[in-house]
Design a protein around this motif. Structure first.
Motif, PDB file in Angstrom:
ATOM      1  N   ARG A   1       0.849  -1.195   0.000  1.00 46.60           N
ATOM      2  CA  ARG A   1       0.000   0.000   0.000  1.00 46.60           C
ATOM      3  C   ARG A   1       0.880   1.239   0.000  1.00 46.60           C
ATOM      4  N   MET A   2       0.512   2.173  -0.862  1.00 46.39           N
ATOM      5  CA  MET A   2       1.302   3.399  -1.012  1.00 46.39           C
ATOM      6  C   MET A   2       0.377   4.605  -1.086  1.00 46.39           C
TER       7      MET A   2
ATOM      8  N   VAL B   1      -0.726  -1.901  -4.748  1.00 43.47           N
ATOM      9  CA  VAL B   1      -0.105  -2.394  -5.979  1.00 43.47           C
ATOM     10  C   VAL B   1       0.573  -3.732  -5.698  1.00 43.47           C
ATOM     11  N   ARG B   2       0.788  -4.490  -6.784  1.00 43.05           N
ATOM     12  CA  ARG B   2       1.477  -5.788  -6.650  1.00 43.05           C
ATOM     13  C   ARG B   2       2.657  -5.815  -7.605  1.00 43.05           C
ATOM     14  N   GLY B   3       3.795  -6.305  -7.097  1.00 46.87           N
ATOM     15  CA  GLY B   3       4.987  -6.418  -7.905  1.00 46.87           C
ATOM     16  C   GLY B   3       6.097  -7.059  -7.110  1.00 46.87           C
ATOM     17  N   THR B   4       7.220  -7.258  -7.741  1.00 49.32           N
ATOM     18  CA  THR B   4       8.361  -7.854  -7.049  1.00 49.32           C
ATOM     19  C   THR B   4       8.993  -6.838  -6.106  1.00 49.32           C
ATOM     20  N   GLY B   5       9.783  -7.356  -5.203  1.00 47.59           N
ATOM     21  CA  GLY B   5      10.458  -6.456  -4.277  1.00 47.59           C
ATOM     22  C   GLY B   5      11.321  -5.444  -4.996  1.00 47.59           C
ATOM     23  N   PHE B   6      11.976  -5.892  -6.105  1.00 50.95           N
ATOM     24  CA  PHE B   6      12.800  -4.964  -6.881  1.00 50.95           C
ATOM     25  C   PHE B   6      11.957  -3.816  -7.436  1.00 50.95           C
ATOM     26  N   GLU B   7      10.757  -4.141  -7.926  1.00 46.56           N
ATOM     27  CA  GLU B   7       9.891  -3.135  -8.544  1.00 46.56           C
ATOM     28  C   GLU B   7       9.290  -2.189  -7.499  1.00 46.56           C
ATOM     29  N   LEU B   8       9.037  -2.719  -6.300  1.00 46.46           N
ATOM     30  CA  LEU B   8       8.454  -1.891  -5.236  1.00 46.46           C
ATOM     31  C   LEU B   8       9.488  -1.002  -4.563  1.00 46.46           C
ATOM     32  N   LEU B   9      10.751  -1.418  -4.674  1.00 41.38           N
ATOM     33  CA  LEU B   9      11.818  -0.696  -3.986  1.00 41.38           C
ATOM     34  C   LEU B   9      11.917   0.733  -4.528  1.00 41.38           C
TER      35      LEU B   9
ATOM     36  N   THR C   1      -6.785   5.347 -14.733  1.00 38.83           N
ATOM     37  CA  THR C   1      -5.855   5.381 -15.872  1.00 38.83           C
ATOM     38  C   THR C   1      -4.658   6.263 -15.574  1.00 38.83           C
ATOM     39  N   ARG C   2      -4.899   7.416 -14.946  1.00 38.98           N
ATOM     40  CA  ARG C   2      -3.808   8.337 -14.640  1.00 38.98           C
ATOM     41  C   ARG C   2      -2.899   7.776 -13.551  1.00 38.98           C
ATOM     42  N   VAL C   3      -3.482   7.030 -12.580  1.00 37.37           N
ATOM     43  CA  VAL C   3      -2.673   6.411 -11.531  1.00 37.37           C
ATOM     44  C   VAL C   3      -1.755   5.362 -12.137  1.00 37.37           C
ATOM     45  N   ILE C   4      -2.275   4.557 -13.067  1.00 36.38           N
ATOM     46  CA  ILE C   4      -1.461   3.518 -13.707  1.00 36.38           C
ATOM     47  C   ILE C   4      -0.282   4.140 -14.441  1.00 36.38           C
ATOM     48  N   LYS C   5      -0.513   5.302 -15.052  1.00 38.28           N
ATOM     49  CA  LYS C   5       0.582   5.979 -15.741  1.00 38.28           C
ATOM     50  C   LYS C   5       1.601   6.556 -14.764  1.00 38.28           C
ATOM     51  N   THR C   6       1.175   6.775 -13.524  1.00 37.81           N
ATOM     52  CA  THR C   6       2.064   7.378 -12.523  1.00 37.81           C
ATOM     53  C   THR C   6       2.992   6.342 -11.902  1.00 37.81           C
ATOM     54  N   ILE C   7       2.462   5.145 -11.670  1.00 35.63           N
ATOM     55  CA  ILE C   7       3.274   4.121 -10.991  1.00 35.63           C
ATOM     56  C   ILE C   7       4.179   3.410 -12.006  1.00 35.63           C
ATOM     57  N   ASP C   8       5.111   2.589 -11.475  1.00 32.35           N
ATOM     58  CA  ASP C   8       6.014   1.800 -12.316  1.00 32.35           C
ATOM     59  C   ASP C   8       5.175   0.907 -13.248  1.00 32.35           C
ATOM     60  N   PRO C   9       5.493   0.862 -14.549  1.00 36.95           N
ATOM     61  CA  PRO C   9       4.684   0.070 -15.487  1.00 36.95           C
ATOM     62  C   PRO C   9       4.693  -1.432 -15.186  1.00 36.95           C
ATOM     63  N   ASN C  10       5.672  -1.911 -14.430  1.00 42.52           N
ATOM     64  CA  ASN C  10       5.726  -3.329 -14.087  1.00 42.52           C
ATOM     65  C   ASN C  10       4.850  -3.680 -12.888  1.00 42.52           C
ATOM     66  N   LEU C  11       4.283  -2.667 -12.226  1.00 42.03           N
ATOM     67  CA  LEU C  11       3.404  -2.906 -11.081  1.00 42.03           C
ATOM     68  C   LEU C  11       1.967  -2.988 -11.557  1.00 42.03           C
ATOM     69  N   SER C  12       1.185  -3.846 -10.896  1.00 40.69           N
ATOM     70  CA  SER C  12      -0.248  -3.938 -11.214  1.00 40.69           C
ATOM     71  C   SER C  12      -1.040  -3.238 -10.110  1.00 40.69           C
ATOM     72  N   LEU C  13      -2.024  -2.413 -10.523  1.00 41.89           N
ATOM     73  CA  LEU C  13      -2.856  -1.672  -9.578  1.00 41.89           C
ATOM     74  C   LEU C  13      -4.028  -2.540  -9.149  1.00 41.89           C
ATOM     75  N   ARG C  14      -4.189  -2.721  -7.841  1.00 46.87           N
ATOM     76  CA  ARG C  14      -5.246  -3.582  -7.330  1.00 46.87           C
ATOM     77  C   ARG C  14      -6.479  -2.778  -6.915  1.00 46.87           C
ATOM     78  N   TYR C  15      -6.284  -1.662  -6.180  1.00 43.21           N
ATOM     79  CA  TYR C  15      -7.442  -0.827  -5.837  1.00 43.21           C
ATOM     80  C   TYR C  15      -6.969   0.566  -5.440  1.00 43.21           C
ATOM     81  N   ILE C  16      -7.941   1.510  -5.385  1.00 44.79           N
ATOM     82  CA  ILE C  16      -7.701   2.895  -4.960  1.00 44.79           C
ATOM     83  C   ILE C  16      -8.644   3.190  -3.808  1.00 44.79           C
TER      84      ILE C  16
END
Length: 328
Positions: free
Chosen positions: A49-50, A77-85, A121-136
């Motif tokens: 959660r961010m 968001v969901r992603g690997t530790g490298f992507e969340l770092l 859509t704008r949030v997805i563009k803001t976060i790392d493209p390798n992360l998946s958005l689960r909820y807002i």
């Protein structure tokens, strides 16, 4: 127990104590295993959660926010530790811009709202493209508003003035501008009758002073001041005393009979600026008594000084009342 551990980590050579070779190998293996453990942990996927900070454009000019809008939204968001770092640090430096003019009226009075799914859509563009958005969260942003009203209000200076010996204000303090436009919620505007500058202190003034002063703002959401500062002029000059002998003029409002006063003239002492010393004389200032029916049974008349200019200050008047007689 302590001695075996000490012998394992430390060794003594020619009176000097240092880490043993076994200890060096141990710590090297510990660091290496920790590094591989970290690589393994960061390669796994996690939910995190961010917070995404929000920046707002203003509502249309005829509306005003009466409460601070939400400062951020929470996303999972969901992603690997490298992507969340480091992703939260990146989000803190990339606030999401919210156009308040896109808000729609809610079911409650004086309230607008923006469903956050419209921001997806704008949030997805803001976060790392390798992360998946689960909820807002929250699912809706709410904004409390009122109609904006405005009016022109007089401006007053909050000054603490002291003067050098013999110096005084030559005329009232001047402000430019001396009034400003104040707008905000009607519930606030209706209660305000004047606006003030920020306090400022001037000590031992011996000359005129000119300063730019900020105007005191109100800790109320949506209040605007136009302009936000003013120029203050403090006219200061050296003063001196001047004495005038004033012949008393009688105004008879009862009949045509002649009235004489005793004494016929009085002395008045004034404090005047040096630049106006020659202008203050008996052609400007007059001593006057008025005889009305109310004074028929009295023995004295009150002396009024007419024509005293604003720059002169009366220090002392020889008498406040004079006796009189009526000549038939």
């Amino acid at each position: 127990m302590i001695k075996p551990i000490r012998r394992f980590f430390l060794e003594e050579n020619q009176g000097k104590v240092k880490l043993s070779q076994r200890a060096v190998i141990f710590f090297f293996c510990l660091v290496l295993s920790s590094f591989f453990w970290l690589l393994s942990a960061l390669s796994k996927e996690y939910n995190s959660r961010m917070q995404i900070p929000l920046n707002y454009t203003e509502l249309a000019g005829f509306f005003v926010l009466t409460e601070d809008p939400p400062k951020s939204i929470e996303v999972e968001v969901r992603g690997t530790g490298f992507e969340l770092l480091g992703e939260q640090w990146a989000l803190d430096n990339s606030p999401l811009q919210i156009n308040l003019n896109s808000a729609k009226p809610s079911s409650r009075p004086n309230q607008f709202c923006i469903p956050t799914f419209k921001l997806r859509t704008r949030v997805i563009k803001t976060i790392d493209p390798n992360l998946s958005l689960r909820y807002i969260s929250p699912d809706t942003l709410y904004f409390k508003t009122e109609n904006r009203y405005g009016k022109k209000l007089p401006l007053q200076a909050k000054l603490d003035l002291t003067f050098a010996s013999g110096y005084h204000l030559r005329s009232p303090v001047q402000l430019d501008p001396d009034s400003i436009w104040v707008s905000g919620p009607a519930s606030f505007i209706d209660t305000v009758s004047a606006v003030y500058t920020e306090p400022m202190k001037f000590s031992k003034l011996d000359d005129s002073a000119k300063r730019v002063l900020a105007i005191q703002n109100y800790e109320i959401d949506g209040v605007k001041l136009e302009p936000e500062q003013t120029m203050v002029l403090i006219p200061v000059e050296k003063f001196t005393e001047k004495e005038l002998n004033l012949r008393i003029k009688v105004v008879n409002e009862v009949d045509q009979r002649q009235i004489r006063t005793y004494p016929k003239e009085i002395t008045a002492l004034f404090l005047v600026p040096l630049s106006k010393f020659e202008y203050l004389d008996t052609s400007v200032v007059k001593g006057v008594v008025t005889f009305t029916e109310a004074e028929l049974d009295k023995k004295q008349l009150k002396v009024e000084l007419n024509g005293v200019p604003p720059y002169a200050k009366l220090l002392r008047k020889e008498v406040d009342k004079v006796e009189f007689i009526i000549k038939e």
